[in-house]
Design a protein around this motif. Structure first.
Motif, short mmCIF file in Angstrom:
data_model
loop_
_atom_site.label_atom_id
_atom_site.label_comp_id
_atom_site.label_asym_id
_atom_site.label_seq_id
_atom_site.Cartn_x
_atom_site.Cartn_y
_atom_site.Cartn_z
N ASP A 241 1.95 83.75 66.85
CA ASP A 241 2.14 82.29 67.42
C ASP A 241 1.94 81.74 65.66
O ASP A 241 3.37 80.62 65.58
N THR A 242 1.74 82.32 64.64
CA THR A 242 2.02 81.89 63.34
C THR A 242 3.71 82.11 62.81
O THR A 242 3.82 81.46 62.47
N LEU A 243 3.91 82.86 63.08
CA LEU A 243 5.49 83.80 63.21
C LEU A 243 6.01 82.57 63.94
O LEU A 243 7.04 82.10 63.26
N ILE A 244 5.65 82.73 65.22
CA ILE A 244 6.32 81.86 66.18
C ILE A 244 7.05 80.42 65.49
O ILE A 244 7.99 79.77 65.62
N LYS A 267 -9.12 72.43 63.48
CA LYS A 267 -10.49 72.48 64.24
C LYS A 267 -11.40 71.50 62.98
O LYS A 267 -12.41 70.93 64.29
N ARG A 268 -11.26 71.73 62.17
CA ARG A 268 -12.92 70.74 61.60
C ARG A 268 -13.12 69.55 61.57
O ARG A 268 -13.49 68.99 61.98
N TYR A 269 -11.77 69.08 61.76
CA TYR A 269 -11.42 67.59 61.85
C TYR A 269 -11.39 67.41 63.47
O TYR A 269 -11.43 66.00 63.69
N ASP A 270 -11.38 68.06 64.88
CA ASP A 270 -11.23 67.56 65.86
C ASP A 270 -10.02 67.43 66.02
O ASP A 270 -10.11 66.62 67.24
N ILE A 271 -8.75 67.32 65.39
CA ILE A 271 -7.77 66.96 66.00
C ILE A 271 -7.30 68.25 67.29
O ILE A 271 -6.72 66.94 68.22
N SER A 272 -7.24 68.63 67.36
CA SER A 272 -7.33 69.91 68.54
C SER A 272 -7.51 71.27 68.38
O SER A 272 -8.69 71.39 67.39
N THR A 273 -7.48 71.98 69.22
CA THR A 273 -8.19 73.10 68.91
C THR A 273 -7.45 74.53 68.39
O THR A 273 -8.37 75.91 67.73
N GLY A 274 -6.55 73.89 68.00
CA GLY A 274 -5.90 74.89 66.67
C GLY A 274 -5.39 76.24 67.60
O GLY A 274 -4.05 77.08 67.22
N SER A 275 -5.11 76.51 69.37
CA SER A 275 -4.62 76.78 70.05
C SER A 275 -3.18 76.38 69.83
O SER A 275 -2.68 75.44 70.25
N SER A 280 -1.81 70.64 71.85
CA SER A 280 -2.10 71.11 70.72
C SER A 280 -1.13 70.25 70.00
O SER A 280 -1.11 70.08 68.58
N VAL A 281 -0.08 70.51 70.04
CA VAL A 281 1.06 69.88 69.76
C VAL A 281 1.36 67.88 69.76
O VAL A 281 1.56 67.32 69.00
N THR A 282 0.76 67.89 70.94
CA THR A 282 0.98 67.06 71.59
C THR A 282 -0.56 65.77 70.68
O THR A 282 -0.66 64.95 70.08
N ASP A 283 -1.43 66.47 70.35
CA ASP A 283 -2.59 66.07 69.46
C ASP A 283 -2.34 65.87 67.57
O ASP A 283 -2.86 64.51 67.93
#
Length: 328
Positions: A241-244, A267-275, A280-283
């Motif tokens: 996912d990092t490369l993509i 994740k720290r700011y609870d904006i999204s899960t990070g996956s 997560s893109v929407t978040d």
């Protein structure tokens, strides 16, 4: 002379085109008007703002259109009918739609992180973090016209940018390949069907149709590398996912790079899960929209420095710098 009369040819053209949205190059607009646009129109996105303070804007405002997705490097602009732009059904931007999961990352802190990242990245005129700018600019400038030589040129840009951003470490299958391994991926990225993702706005990014395009292009990139000859016996060429996401950030500017620091921060700011997925893109797009005025101000400021920064690049800079500061 009434406001906008100088640009009435553009007004008449838009009125007759019969389209809700129309993308036009600066040269096409000049042909319609019969004269060359100002130097500022080729330099500053603000010149294309929907403001009645300048007569230029009346060329489209009088026809009932607004500008969106102004692409200064690519010398193109998209016009959209005003009633379509403000439609809640079209953009789904009710308060509920743009409400982000958390307000723990204050906008003033987010802006500070963005400025810090930018200022430190340009201190060295040949610093490695500028590789993103060179790569994104190359893809943007060549999007509407390219040949085999251009594809080769873009693959080389992509390879060096990825190397600068740590994707050529010893365990990576890319380290065993030359830069031409990226050519099949570049061909995918340059397809016209993915034009909506190039420099996409946060409003457009939360649309299901564009999220589906994002998912599709990600899967195709993954398969393109998997179809190459194995770099290590018995081990698939696995595009993480990092490369993509680094590829998508460097070529289309449509998502942040989901590296360790970005994931740590959201994740720290609870904006999204990070996956890396549609949600997560929407978040992160909703977080941008929740402070759109402030982010657009700094984006306009940075975009006067030779390249128009896409919104997701700002989010990438913000989250990376936040986590980097904490780690330091």
């Amino acid at each position: 002379m009434p406001k906008g009369d100088k640009f009435i040819a553009l007004t008449l053209y838009l009125e007759k085109c019969g389209k809700d949205k129309i993308k036009m190059s600066f040269s096409e607009i000049e042909k319609i008007l019969g004269f060359k646009l100002s130097d500022s129109a080729y330099t500053y996105p603000a010149q294309w703002s929907n403001s009645e303070s300048q007569s230029f804007a009346f060329g489209w405002l009088n026809a009932g259109y607004l500008t969106q997705q102004v692409n200064i490097p690519g010398q193109a602009v998209e016009f959209i009918k005003e009633e379509v732009a403000v439609s809640a059904e079209e953009y789904n931007l009710s308060k509920k739609a743009i409400q982000c999961k958390s307000e723990t990352l204050l906008v003033e802190d987010a802006i500070r992180f963005i400025r810090t990242y930018y200022n430190e990245s340009v201190e060295d005129t040949h610093g490695r973090y500028l590789s993103w700018q060179h790569c994104y600019n190359a893809f943007t400038m060549n999007r509407s016209h390219y040949d085999e030589n251009t594809l080769d040129y873009l693959a080389l840009h992509l390879a060096f940018y990825l190397a600068s951003w740590g994707m050529y470490r010893g365990s990576s299958f890319l380290l065993q390949k030359d830069y031409k391994v990226h050519i099949p991926v570049v061909k995918i990225l340059m397809e016209e069907r993915y034009d909506p993702l190039a420099g996409i706005t946060a409003e457009e990014l939360i649309k299901e149709s564009n999220l589906a395009l994002l998912e599709e292009v990600s899967d195709r990139i993954r398969k393109a590398y998997a179809n190459e000859r194995l770099a290590f016996d018995g081990i698939p060429n696995h595009a993480t996912d990092t490369l993509i996401t680094k590829i998508l950030l460097g070529s289309l500017g449509c998502v942040p790079a989901y590296d360790r620091y970005y994931v740590q921060a959201v994740k720290r700011y609870d904006i999204s899960t990070g996956s890396y997925n549609k949600k997560s893109v929407t978040d992160i797009a909703k977080y941008y929209l929740s402070h759109k005025d402030e982010f657009e101000t700094v984006r306009t400021e940075l975009s006067t420095c030779g390249i128009e920064y896409p919104v997701m690049k700002l989010m990438d800079m913000c989250m990376w710098q936040s986590a980097f500061n904490s780690d330091s």
